[in-house]
Design a protein around this motif. Structure first.
Motif, short mmCIF file in Angstrom:
data_model
loop_
_atom_site.label_atom_id
_atom_site.label_comp_id
_atom_site.label_asym_id
_atom_site.label_seq_id
_atom_site.Cartn_x
_atom_site.Cartn_y
_atom_site.Cartn_z
N CYS A 1 1.02 -1.33 0.23
CA CYS A 1 0.23 -0.07 0.46
C CYS A 1 1.01 1.02 0.25
O CYS A 1 2.14 1.79 0.85
N ALA A 2 0.46 1.86 -1.10
CA ALA A 2 0.91 3.78 -0.54
C ALA A 2 -0.03 4.35 -1.48
O ALA A 2 -0.66 4.22 -2.25
N ARG A 3 0.53 5.60 -0.64
CA ARG A 3 -0.52 7.05 -1.10
C ARG A 3 -0.35 7.11 -2.95
O ARG A 3 -1.19 7.26 -3.53
N ASN A 4 0.79 6.86 -3.58
CA ASN A 4 1.02 6.88 -4.91
C ASN A 4 1.37 6.13 -5.12
O ASN A 4 2.32 5.92 -4.65
N VAL A 5 0.49 5.25 -6.50
CA VAL A 5 1.03 3.72 -6.45
C VAL A 5 1.74 3.72 -7.65
O VAL A 5 2.53 2.26 -7.97
N ALA A 6 2.40 4.75 -8.49
CA ALA A 6 3.34 4.60 -8.87
C ALA A 6 4.86 3.84 -8.41
O ALA A 6 5.73 3.45 -9.03
N LYS A 7 4.84 4.79 -7.20
CA LYS A 7 6.02 4.42 -6.10
C LYS A 7 5.98 2.80 -6.03
O LYS A 7 7.83 2.75 -5.35
N LEU A 8 5.27 2.17 -6.95
CA LEU A 8 5.42 1.06 -6.03
C LEU A 8 5.72 0.09 -7.69
O LEU A 8 6.26 -1.51 -6.59
N ASN A 9 5.99 0.44 -8.11
CA ASN A 9 6.56 -0.03 -9.46
C ASN A 9 7.80 -1.13 -9.30
O ASN A 9 7.30 -2.00 -9.97
N PRO A 10 8.58 -0.54 -8.96
CA PRO A 10 10.19 -1.08 -8.89
C PRO A 10 9.31 -2.80 -7.79
O PRO A 10 10.25 -3.98 -8.03
N LEU A 11 8.75 -2.66 -7.06
CA LEU A 11 8.78 -3.63 -5.89
C LEU A 11 8.03 -4.85 -6.23
O LEU A 11 8.14 -6.48 -6.93
N LEU A 12 6.69 -4.56 -8.26
CA LEU A 12 6.14 -5.65 -8.57
C LEU A 12 6.95 -5.97 -9.51
O LEU A 12 6.50 -7.71 -9.70
N THR A 13 8.29 -6.32 -9.78
CA THR A 13 8.88 -7.01 -10.08
C THR A 13 10.01 -8.30 -9.55
O THR A 13 10.23 -9.52 -9.57
#
Ligand code: NAP
Length: 257
Positions: free
Chosen positions: A36-48
């Motif tokens: 979870c994050a306020r800005n989901v774009a900041k989660l992109n590195p985790l998705l890999t």
């Protein structure tokens, strides 16, 4: 509680400590992690991180812990959570008197206290439905003794420690383990202005997860936290007086506390 097979939700998932939680949770074979994050774009590195396994266990969720509707949305989207990690936090490094107004103190209280409380309230019934589960609250040693350099942050963490004890008592009957994690300084962005020593964020994550496995309620990760928490028992006034020397604006990264 077993971590293997757990469904985890972590707040502030794009932060420095969270990255280590997520990596270790994947290694412990969890079923799913809502990041979870306020800005989901900041989660992109985790998705890999989980791509190679083909399991796609990482699910991004937009969440601002200070926004009641956002917390409700997350709870209705994540009805299968068995381990809640309240990690989101903010430190604005302001004194209590030296700050120009009390806006930063309110902001820290909103995120570190009310935000964490809102998450506990929203997810308690979900944890109950799944047999109890566990909550990890990322608190701070500074909730045990005030560091005037970030006096209002310390006060917000003190409130969150007290809240954690109360939540623990209320949720004992539904078999939810509530773990309080109280590190000293951790080597992340949040503490970039704070002096050494700093505990590795990986150690904070591993100590917290081990506490869930072992059923331990209070955790002081790293040498600094272990030492100061012991001193707080033997000489609380001495620790307060030592911390009192770190006044607003006085600390510089790289110096030794
Ligand atoms: N670093 C230390 O020395 C230290 C010591 C003791 C305890 N802690 C605690 O450890 C936790 C994690 O901190 P960290 O060191 O990993 O710092 P960090 O890298 O700055 O991470 C903090 C995270 O909290 C998120 N956040 C802030 N306000 C939020 C809100 N309103 N809603 C949702 N998320 C929000 C931030 O997201 P954005 O990117 O959107 O701001 C960020 O992802 C915090 O609770 C902190 O107080 C840290």
């Amino acid at each position: 509680m077993q971590i293997s097979g757990a469904v985890v939700l972590i707040t502030g998932a794009n932060g420095g400590i969270a990255a280590h939680f997520i990596e270790q949770l994947l290694g412990l074979d969890v079923a799913k992690i809502y990041v979870c994050a306020r800005n989901v774009a900041k989660l992109n590195p985790l998705l890999t991180l989980d791509r190679d396994t083909g399991k796609n266990r990482i699910i991004p969720v937009e969440l601002d812990v200070t926004n009641p509707q956002s917390v409700l949305n997350a709870a209705s989207q994540c009805q299968d959570v068995t381990l809640l990690i309240n990690n989101a936090g903010t430190s604005l490094n302001q004194g209590l008197i030296a700050a120009s107004d009390i806006d930063s103190a309110r902001n820290e209280m909103e995120v570190n206290y009310f935000g964490m409380l809102s998450m506990c309230r929203a997810f308690a019934p979900i944890l109950k439905q799944h047999g109890g589960g566990a909550i990890i609250n990322i608190l701070s040693l500074l909730g045990k003794v005030n560091l005037p350099f970030s006096g209002s942050y310390s006060a917000s963490k003190a409130a969150a420690i007290s809240m954690t004890q109360g939540v623990r008592a209320e949720l004992t009957g539904q078999n939810t383990l509530v773990v309080a994690v109280m590190p000293g300084t951790v080597d992340t962005e949040l503490a970039k202005e704070w002096p050494n020593p700093k505990v590795a964020p990986a150690e904070v994550a591993s100590s917290a997860l081990q506490a869930v496995i072992d059923g331990v309620e209070d955790v002081y990760p790293g040498e600094q936290a272990a030492q100061v928490s012991a001193q707080l028992l033997s000489d609380p006034k001495g620790v307060e007086k030592y911390m009192a020397s770190f006044l607003p604006g006085m600390m510089l990264a790289g110096t030794n506390a």
